[in-house]
Design a protein around this motif. Structure first.
Motif, short mmCIF file in Angstrom:
data_model
loop_
_atom_site.label_atom_id
_atom_site.label_comp_id
_atom_site.label_asym_id
_atom_site.label_seq_id
_atom_site.Cartn_x
_atom_site.Cartn_y
_atom_site.Cartn_z
N THR A 136 0.83 -1.21 0.00
CA THR A 136 0.00 0.00 0.00
C THR A 136 0.86 1.25 0.00
O THR A 136 0.64 2.18 -0.78
CB THR A 136 -0.92 0.01 1.23
OG1 THR A 136 -1.73 -1.18 1.23
CG2 THR A 136 -1.84 1.23 1.21
N ILE A 145 -1.12 6.44 9.51
CA ILE A 145 -1.84 5.17 9.58
C ILE A 145 -1.03 4.21 10.43
O ILE A 145 0.10 3.87 10.09
CB ILE A 145 -2.09 4.59 8.18
CG1 ILE A 145 -2.92 5.58 7.33
CG2 ILE A 145 -2.79 3.24 8.27
CD1 ILE A 145 -3.06 5.17 5.88
N TRP A 155 -5.37 0.97 11.55
CA TRP A 155 -5.71 0.02 10.48
C TRP A 155 -5.89 -1.36 11.09
O TRP A 155 -4.93 -2.02 11.48
CB TRP A 155 -4.57 0.03 9.47
CG TRP A 155 -4.87 -0.54 8.13
CD1 TRP A 155 -6.02 -1.10 7.70
CD2 TRP A 155 -3.95 -0.60 7.03
NE1 TRP A 155 -5.89 -1.51 6.39
CE2 TRP A 155 -4.64 -1.21 5.96
CE3 TRP A 155 -2.63 -0.19 6.85
CZ2 TRP A 155 -4.03 -1.42 4.72
CZ3 TRP A 155 -2.03 -0.41 5.62
CH2 TRP A 155 -2.72 -1.02 4.57
N ILE A 183 -9.62 2.23 10.15
CA ILE A 183 -9.74 1.62 8.83
C ILE A 183 -9.95 0.12 9.05
O ILE A 183 -9.12 -0.53 9.69
CB ILE A 183 -8.48 1.83 7.97
CG1 ILE A 183 -8.20 3.32 7.78
CG2 ILE A 183 -8.62 1.13 6.62
CD1 ILE A 183 -6.82 3.60 7.19
N PHE A 223 -7.75 5.49 0.23
CA PHE A 223 -6.68 5.93 1.12
C PHE A 223 -6.39 7.42 0.92
O PHE A 223 -6.18 8.14 1.88
CB PHE A 223 -5.40 5.10 0.90
CG PHE A 223 -5.45 3.73 1.53
CD1 PHE A 223 -5.12 3.56 2.87
CD2 PHE A 223 -5.81 2.62 0.79
CE1 PHE A 223 -5.15 2.30 3.45
CE2 PHE A 223 -5.86 1.36 1.36
CZ PHE A 223 -5.53 1.20 2.71
N LEU A 261 -8.49 9.91 2.84
CA LEU A 261 -8.39 10.02 4.29
C LEU A 261 -7.90 11.39 4.73
O LEU A 261 -8.10 11.82 5.86
CB LEU A 261 -7.43 8.95 4.84
CG LEU A 261 -7.85 7.48 4.64
CD1 LEU A 261 -6.75 6.56 5.12
CD2 LEU A 261 -9.16 7.20 5.37
#
Length: 364
Positions: A25, A94, A113, A145, A360, A363
């Motif tokens: 990611t 995150i 997350w 998340i 993402f 966010l």
């Protein structure tokens, strides 16, 4: 598109799927032009690191901090992380797999997350409620998340989490890197040929339920005339590995089941498998099933919470079994051997990076 500064915080880059999906990611967001940095809390690396991805070890998890783990220790660790974050000035942070520490961070746009379904991890009511209380203590009033819609639903309805916001976002994927890695050399056990074996890729631990898989496989051999061997790839604590070996002996599967241990690159094995099989007690969004589909390898899975039913869509639902239906799992193995499913791009479109990464980016 506005380019953003996105920070990820994780304890280490050792082993599991959470670490792997975070690296993918982060790197894919970097490739889209964002400034991305991964902060680790200790330098313990097992995964391949994407070239060009900025990774900084803060070294705040040590033998000493583990031995003296208290809230005061956690707050000291969080202060060191906070200093590094403020120096880098991200737009969003995150946190993954280190929330015991990062819950103490003082940062406005901080997301936690959550990659697994805690609601299915414990059968003992007391342990279960203790785990739920911990989740509520960590995340009530925070931004979360969830790795799947199933995880979000269970956090709200089963765990009773009252977060500021819970946003379900799948792990993003691009197919090409997996195809490239799958082209590396394949070393199969003697007597096993490419395209003619079932494969399980999972940590050797009770929650992954290799016992369920082995009993179903034995049932398929005895009652359906199954001939396809089974390969199990993964590692675990010595006692868990010993229990697995003992069960293989007990079920007289020594000639049919091969335990391969851990492989840095499992993708040649996944691509060459007749089918991937997952029999876990609980998951979040089992990436090994998605990776199999990306390599056009069919999958068979139990419908554990959460994720498999979001992955096995359309006609693939035929190979989604109730968790305790070992006879049904055995039948699915036999049906797949007799008539393997053809995987097409429509089976994995929802997980491709172009459909996931915008979530993402939103966010910030």
């Amino acid at each position: 598109m506005n380019h953003q500064r996105i920070a990820f915080v994780i304890e280490d880059l050792y082993g599991g799927g959470a670490q792997k999906s975070l690296l993918y990611t982060a790197d894919q967001l970097r490739q889209r032009g964002h400034a991305v940095k991964v902060f680790t809390l200790r330098e313990k690396i097992e995964h391949r690191l994407p070239e060009g991805l900025d990774i900084e070890d803060l070294a705040v998890v040590t033998r000493f901090t583990k031995a003296t783990s208290t809230v005061l220790t956690e707050k000291w660790q969080a202060r060191q992380i906070n200093k590094a974050l403020k120096a880098w000035q991200p737009d969003v942070v995150i946190s993954c797999s280190c929330d015991k520490i990062t819950r103490h961070l003082d940062f406005d746009n901080l997301y936690f997350w959550i990659k697994s379904d805690v609601s299915a991890k414990f059968s003992d009511p007391e342990q279960r409620e203790k785990a739920f209380a911990k989740v509520r203590r960590f995340y009530n009033g925070r931004k979360v998340i969830a790795v799947s819609h199933g995880v979000k639903e269970n956090l709200e309805k089963v765990v009773g989490l009252k977060a500021e916001n819970i946003i379900p976002i799948y792990n993003p994927y691009e197919r090409e890197p997996f195809v490239a890695m799958a082209e590396e050399a394949l070393e199969l056990p003697q007597g096993v040929t490419a395209g003619h074996y079932f494969l399980s890729v999972a940590a050797i631990e009770p929650r992954k339920r290799q016992d369920r898989l082995l009993r179903a496989y034995r049932h398929a051999l005895d009652n359906h005339g199954l001939t396809t061997p089974l390969l199990i790839m993964g590692k675990g604590k010595p006692d868990n590995e010993q229990r697995l070996s003992a069960l293989i002996d007990e079920l007289k599967l020594q000639e049919h089941v091969h335990v391969l241990g851990y492989h840095h690159n499992p993708y040649p094995y996944i691509q060459s498998a007749l089918a991937m099989v997952l029999t876990s007690e609980a998951e979040g969004l089992p990436r090994v099933l998605i990776e199999a589909l990306l390599l056009h390898t069919p999958v068979i899975s139990v419908d554990c919470p959460s994720g498999p039913k979001e992955i096995l869509s359309q006609e693939l639902q035929e190979f989604l079994l109730e968790p305790d239906d070992e006879a049904g799992l055995a039948s699915a193995l036999a049906r797949m051997e007799a008539n393997p499913v053809t995987i097409e791009p429509r089976h994995y479109q929802q997980f491709l990076r172009e459909n996931v990464l915008p979530h993402f980016e939103a966010l910030v």
